[in-house]
Write a protein that holds these residues in place. Structure first.
Motif, mmCIF file in Angstrom:
data_model
loop_
_atom_site.group_PDB
_atom_site.id
_atom_site.type_symbol
_atom_site.label_atom_id
_atom_site.label_comp_id
_atom_site.label_asym_id
_atom_site.label_seq_id
_atom_site.Cartn_x
_atom_site.Cartn_y
_atom_site.Cartn_z
ATOM 1 N N THR A 27 0.738 -0.999 0.027
ATOM 2 C CA THR A 27 -0.114 -0.024 0.076
ATOM 3 C C THR A 27 0.803 1.311 -0.046
ATOM 4 O O THR A 27 0.679 2.264 -0.732
ATOM 5 C CB THR A 27 -1.029 0.116 1.167
ATOM 6 N N GLN A 28 1.997 1.144 0.909
ATOM 7 C CA GLN A 28 2.892 2.452 0.902
ATOM 8 C C GLN A 28 3.612 2.629 -0.381
ATOM 9 O O GLN A 28 3.674 3.567 -0.986
ATOM 10 C CB GLN A 28 3.917 2.157 1.950
ATOM 11 N N LEU A 29 3.882 1.609 -1.003
ATOM 12 C CA LEU A 29 4.547 1.534 -2.410
ATOM 13 C C LEU A 29 3.798 2.090 -3.321
ATOM 14 O O LEU A 29 3.900 3.032 -4.383
ATOM 15 C CB LEU A 29 5.224 0.139 -2.939
ATOM 16 N N GLN A 30 2.461 1.448 -3.392
ATOM 17 C CA GLN A 30 1.513 2.021 -4.641
ATOM 18 C C GLN A 30 1.176 3.664 -4.128
ATOM 19 O O GLN A 30 1.032 4.396 -5.213
ATOM 20 C CB GLN A 30 0.205 1.378 -4.124
ATOM 21 N N GLU A 31 1.205 4.185 -2.804
ATOM 22 C CA GLU A 31 0.871 5.356 -2.525
ATOM 23 C C GLU A 31 2.054 6.336 -3.097
ATOM 24 O O GLU A 31 1.921 7.516 -3.671
ATOM 25 C CB GLU A 31 0.813 5.667 -1.054
ATOM 26 N N LYS A 32 3.381 5.800 -2.817
ATOM 27 C CA LYS A 32 4.652 6.449 -3.594
ATOM 28 C C LYS A 32 4.449 6.522 -4.915
ATOM 29 O O LYS A 32 5.038 7.332 -5.487
ATOM 30 C CB LYS A 32 5.782 5.850 -2.863
ATOM 31 N N LEU A 67 5.760 13.018 -11.784
ATOM 32 C CA LEU A 67 6.072 13.106 -13.177
ATOM 33 C C LEU A 67 5.119 13.649 -14.024
ATOM 34 O O LEU A 67 5.621 14.079 -15.139
ATOM 35 C CB LEU A 67 6.013 11.702 -13.513
ATOM 36 N N ASP A 68 3.927 13.527 -13.678
ATOM 37 C CA ASP A 68 2.980 14.403 -14.624
ATOM 38 C C ASP A 68 3.284 16.014 -14.454
ATOM 39 O O ASP A 68 3.186 16.698 -15.581
ATOM 40 C CB ASP A 68 1.470 14.119 -14.316
ATOM 41 N N LEU A 69 3.181 16.129 -13.219
ATOM 42 C CA LEU A 69 3.753 17.699 -13.060
ATOM 43 C C LEU A 69 4.911 18.104 -13.772
ATOM 44 O O LEU A 69 5.052 19.157 -14.368
ATOM 45 C CB LEU A 69 3.894 17.915 -11.650
ATOM 46 N N ARG A 70 6.151 17.332 -13.787
ATOM 47 C CA ARG A 70 7.302 17.604 -14.249
ATOM 48 C C ARG A 70 7.193 17.415 -15.817
ATOM 49 O O ARG A 70 7.822 18.442 -16.663
ATOM 50 C CB ARG A 70 8.333 16.482 -14.160
ATOM 51 N N ASN A 71 6.343 16.573 -16.295
ATOM 52 C CA ASN A 71 6.194 16.695 -17.827
ATOM 53 C C ASN A 71 5.480 17.883 -18.191
ATOM 54 O O ASN A 71 5.686 18.537 -19.045
ATOM 55 C CB ASN A 71 5.384 15.459 -18.337
ATOM 56 N N THR A 72 4.403 18.152 -17.479
ATOM 57 C CA THR A 72 3.751 19.467 -17.448
ATOM 58 C C THR A 72 4.607 20.625 -17.470
ATOM 59 O O THR A 72 4.598 21.556 -18.425
ATOM 60 C CB THR A 72 2.417 19.772 -16.643
ATOM 61 N N GLU A 73 5.568 20.657 -16.640
ATOM 62 C CA GLU A 73 6.592 21.790 -16.516
ATOM 63 C C GLU A 73 7.623 21.628 -17.635
ATOM 64 O O GLU A 73 7.869 22.943 -18.073
ATOM 65 C CB GLU A 73 7.361 21.895 -15.117
ATOM 66 N N LEU A 74 7.834 20.490 -18.213
ATOM 67 C CA LEU A 74 8.865 20.313 -19.149
ATOM 68 C C LEU A 74 8.068 20.864 -20.514
ATOM 69 O O LEU A 74 8.851 21.764 -21.263
ATOM 70 C CB LEU A 74 9.186 18.979 -19.324
ATOM 71 N N GLN A 75 6.821 20.540 -20.582
ATOM 72 C CA GLN A 75 6.303 21.081 -21.831
ATOM 73 C C GLN A 75 6.041 22.596 -21.736
ATOM 74 O O GLN A 75 6.052 23.146 -22.633
ATOM 75 C CB GLN A 75 4.732 20.610 -21.922
ATOM 76 N N GLN A 76 5.647 22.967 -20.637
ATOM 77 C CA GLN A 76 5.758 24.725 -20.367
ATOM 78 C C GLN A 76 7.161 25.220 -20.746
ATOM 79 O O GLN A 76 7.259 26.161 -21.437
ATOM 80 C CB GLN A 76 5.244 25.079 -19.086
ATOM 81 N N GLU A 77 8.431 24.407 -20.121
ATOM 82 C CA GLU A 77 9.566 25.039 -20.503
ATOM 83 C C GLU A 77 9.723 24.916 -22.054
ATOM 84 O O GLU A 77 10.513 25.873 -22.638
ATOM 85 C CB GLU A 77 10.559 24.210 -19.769
#
Length: 238
Positions: free
Chosen positions: A125-130, A138-148
């Motif tokens: 459960t902890q691993l799934q949450e992580k 990763l989605d945020l980083r991809n969004t930031e990367l796309q914005q960049e």
């Protein structure tokens, strides 16, 4: 009493019956003997009857003893069987004790496995949450990367605009005025409107479209101006 004894008695008493007295001695003696024999026979018969009764009693005792011996043998056999059963019972008790101990060990192992399973589930459960958190990051980083990337593209366009020599509106054939009645800034007829909407900076052509650095708009045709004036500019086209 026999005959010799009778003759001795007669000679002793001095009486000689001879032929004058009838001779009954032998008959009496025989009669006495018969009676004695009968009495002895009766006694013997009684003894025989007693012996028969005793024999019957002994036979009954023998039968009773035989029955008792039979019962004793049966009881001994039952005791032997019971002893064997007791030994088997003891063996079964030992086996039951061993099985009970094995059952306790298995129960403890089951409890340990249950606890380990719970810990593993908590870990999963902890691993799934992580993993979900990492996926969100990763989605945020991809969004930031796309914005960049978008920002980089815009900066690249701006850099291209800044590095390109400035051109006048009149130098570009697309935005060249066609008549004296057209405003050289907004390219609209001067008599049609009193407000002049224009772009103060020269557009740049990139990949088949025009980019206007003054307002950041782009397109294949000139969009409406980002600045306005209350009067048109008068000039001559070349």
């Amino acid at each position: 009493m026999n005959m010799n004894q009778g003759q001795a008695t007669e000679s002793t008493s001095g009486i000689n019956l001879g032929s004058t007295v009838p001779h009954f001695g032998n008959n009496v003696t025989q009669a006495i003997r018969v009676v004695d024999l009968e009495n002895q026979v009766a006694v013997r018969q009684e003894e025989i009857d007693i012996l028969k009764q005793k024999l019957l009693g002994l036979e009954a005792d023998i039968l009773i003893k035989q029955e008792a011996l039979t019962k004793i043998a049966e009881q001994e056999q039952e005791i032997k069987i019971l002893k064997e059963i007791a030994l088997e019972k003891e063996k079964w008790r030992e086996q039951a004790t061993g099985l009970s101990q094995d059952n306790d060990r298995l129960r403890q192992v089951n409890e340990d496995l249950t606890m380990e399973t719970r810990r593993q589930r908590q870990t999963i459960t902890q691993l799934q949450e992580k993993l979900m958190l990492m996926s969100t990051i990763l989605d945020l980083r991809n969004t930031e990367l796309q914005q960049e990337k978008d920002n980089k593209l815009r900066l690249k366009r701006k850099l291209h605009v800044l590095s390109t020599a400035e051109e006048t509106v009149e130098c570009r054939g697309r935005f060249r005025r066609q008549s004296l009645k057209d405003c050289p800034r907004c390219h609209a007829a001067i008599s049609a409107t009193t407000i002049c909407r224009y772009h103060p900076k020269t557009p740049v052509k990139l990949h088949g479209t025009f980019y206007f650095p003054c307002c950041g708009l782009s397109g294949k045709s000139e969009p409406e101006g980002c600045q306005s004036s209350s009067h048109h500019q008068m000039g001559f086209g070349t």
